[in-house]
Design an enzyme around this catalytic site. Sequence first.
Site, PDB file in Angstrom:
ATOM      1  CG  HIS A 286      -2.019   1.001   1.170  1.00 34.14           C
ATOM      2  ND1 HIS A 286      -3.119   0.869   0.348  1.00 34.14           N
ATOM      3  CD2 HIS A 286      -2.184   2.170   1.837  1.00 34.14           C
ATOM      4  CE1 HIS A 286      -3.917   1.900   0.521  1.00 34.14           C
ATOM      5  NE2 HIS A 286      -3.376   2.704   1.414  1.00 34.14           N
TER       6      HIS A 286
ATOM      7  CG  HIS B  76     -10.396   3.498   2.343  1.00 31.64           C
ATOM      8  ND1 HIS B  76     -10.980   3.790   3.551  1.00 31.64           N
ATOM      9  CD2 HIS B  76      -9.057   3.670   2.541  1.00 31.64           C
ATOM     10  CE1 HIS B  76     -10.058   4.133   4.430  1.00 31.64           C
ATOM     11  NE2 HIS B  76      -8.883   4.063   3.845  1.00 31.64           N
TER      12      HIS B  76
END
Length: 779
Positions: A58, A105
């Site tokens: 990430h 998300h």
Amino acid sequence: MPTPDAVPQPRPEDPEITPEVVKDHGLTPEEYQMVLDYLGRTPTLTELGIYSVMWSEHCSYKNSIALLKTLPRDGEKLLAAAGDENAGLVDIGDGWAVAFKIESHNHPSAVEPYQGAATGVGGIQRDIFTMGARPIASLNSLRFGSLDNPRVRFLVDGVVRGIGGYGNSFGVPTVGGEVVFDPAYEGNPLVNAMSIGMVKVGETVSATASGVGNPVYIVGSATGRDGIHGATFASEEISEESEAKRPSVQVGDPFTEKLLLEATLDAIKTGAVVGMQDMGAAGITCSSCEMSEKGGVGMTIQLDKTPQRETGMTPYEILLSESQERMLVVVEKGREHEIEAVFDKWDLHAVQIGVITEGDRVRIFWHDDLVADVPAPSLVLGGGAPVYHRERTRPAYLDTTQAFDPATIDDLTPPDRGPGQAPASGDALKALMGSPTIASKRWVFEQYDTHVRTNTVAGPGPTDAAVIRLKGTTGARGGERGLAAKTDCNGRYVYLNPRRGGQIAVAEAARNVVCAGGEPLAVTNCLNFGNPYKPEVYWQFSEAVGGMGDACRAFETPVTGGNVSFYNENPDGAIYPTPTIGMVGLVEDVEADTTTAAFPSGAVLLLVSPASWAHTGGIEASEYLMHLHGLASGDAPHLDLEEEKTVHAATLAAIRAGHVLAAHDVSDGGLAVCLAEGCIHGETGASVETPEASGARLDAVLFGEAQSRIVLAVAPEAVDAVTALATQHGAQATRLGTTGGDRLVIASGGATVVDEAVSDLAHPYTNAIPDAMGEPVVA
């Protein structure tokens, strides 16, 4: 206070660093050896946590950065290179720039849909206003499984409420997006959030630390335990254990974020801000290390000074917390009181927790103890973080999907040819209008504030792209300028042909921007894929990125940045590879050029397509084949990028000449669905004849998803001018028919094949999603 050459010592309560502890932190043995090499010693638990989050997929992009660098990242209007700042920055003239970015998300939303979606919205807004830009619009791209599944309905409800709850309270309109439903996303929804902001050229702030001796402030909310290891959580597959990681989902407060927005912009106006970065993934860890590395300086952080909203927090927890609504700000020494006064005015924390130092090390103190001492360059993207070139293998499933024979599917029966074994074409059209992917998303967007701040010219509903007024700007023709924006991707196309699917994602986003009257400028992307350690997934990723690059170069729309989201898998398999494109385009005159997809009565319908267009296409890869026959098969539709450009140029020229009353591209569901949507939005009927397609199947003529087609509604007196413009730009404009009445009548090959009341098409279109969610409405 320890001396400069002191070495961090383990805290008594910390566990011993064992292979199991290292594995729990998501680091491979090889990566842990790199940590040992960088430090020259065994890390403390806090340091291990720092490397864990900073080297997570990430944050580090370790499995994607090599391929991302192949995308076109330069353009004369770009004011920031891709990845250099928190968001992309494009010059739009008149001394103004637009900042925009899209991020995922997904994992948090799969576990806690409301907060996962809400904090996704909040995080992307901070990326915009941290640069000094005021957010003016939000978009999103959402993907879920079948609405027949109660769990999916729970996710849809929570995600939509989360987006609305945060965005509405924060006060930025949600002006557009897309919602797709497909079994491929059953166990792993995709929640991609995009934000757009405006800023004066030269008044932006960089996410860079500089100036030895300058103080470092944390501003905004207090720090809690929410979101700890959120970046690591987003870098692994979703499983049954994911529910136990609910604490990894952050909790947002949009009202605090609104205060933080105003305080941040006020602070920037003082001129005392040297650099600023949002605390998103990895919190203080990421912002301190990235800002230090970018500025070529060191930083000392006194962690115990951080405002905390929970008792007994450890240095490890504070460093890795992803509590929302926080920033790290480097302030010009001697001007601390100015910044403190601004944040005090807005009733927000502004506490000095550090100072800029010489060298390249970030040193973390807890009271008088040194708990971490790490070289910043070893942690970041493009620095010392690992970079991988993964194995690639063409997936075996493509041999099956591309061997699909359309002849195995019965063609449709026109209503005037008598009953047969195949369904009537009108019934098929009504069924497609009720496909949740095609159906009206009114149930979704009516939960959003779409017009707050009064800049929305065209919002969700009957428009191919949103249009936002850019107050204070003047276009070439004297009118006020606007920005067209769109998110787009057909994951099924990418699944069936990753390279062409990547091209189409960019092409359709550009086509939609053009239909709204905009000239495509640049893109941001959110690349949602499965596990990159699986060679088949990495091949999909590589091919899709290549296709996106092809299209961006062809349309001269450079990539300004974005987000990669891997590990979108669940025990039943990976999602469709979904490289979501967020595109912005410039509308020269919002009053004259903004075009909707609502066909007015009394207009002539023209189909703009490439001049040499002979690709009637088939039913392969279509929503028709999936929704009516349950098959994701065949190849992605044909696309020629040069042909596509001619259609864009012809359409935009016709719009800017004032000839176009409505414009709608042919996409999901093909020509028949495009016509039905235009009639529903315009509350009118139409009578049309499909272009000649010798030997083509009826279902392909009606529902095939051949690319590079736009239906224009024009006044009868404008037909010749539009046709001439199409020819001038290398395209063609074919007369389909006229609008009027209350029925959609489609003829093909001289025979009527669809004859349906528009109200009968509107009913499934309007009610599909509310009915599935348990809230029926009247069409």
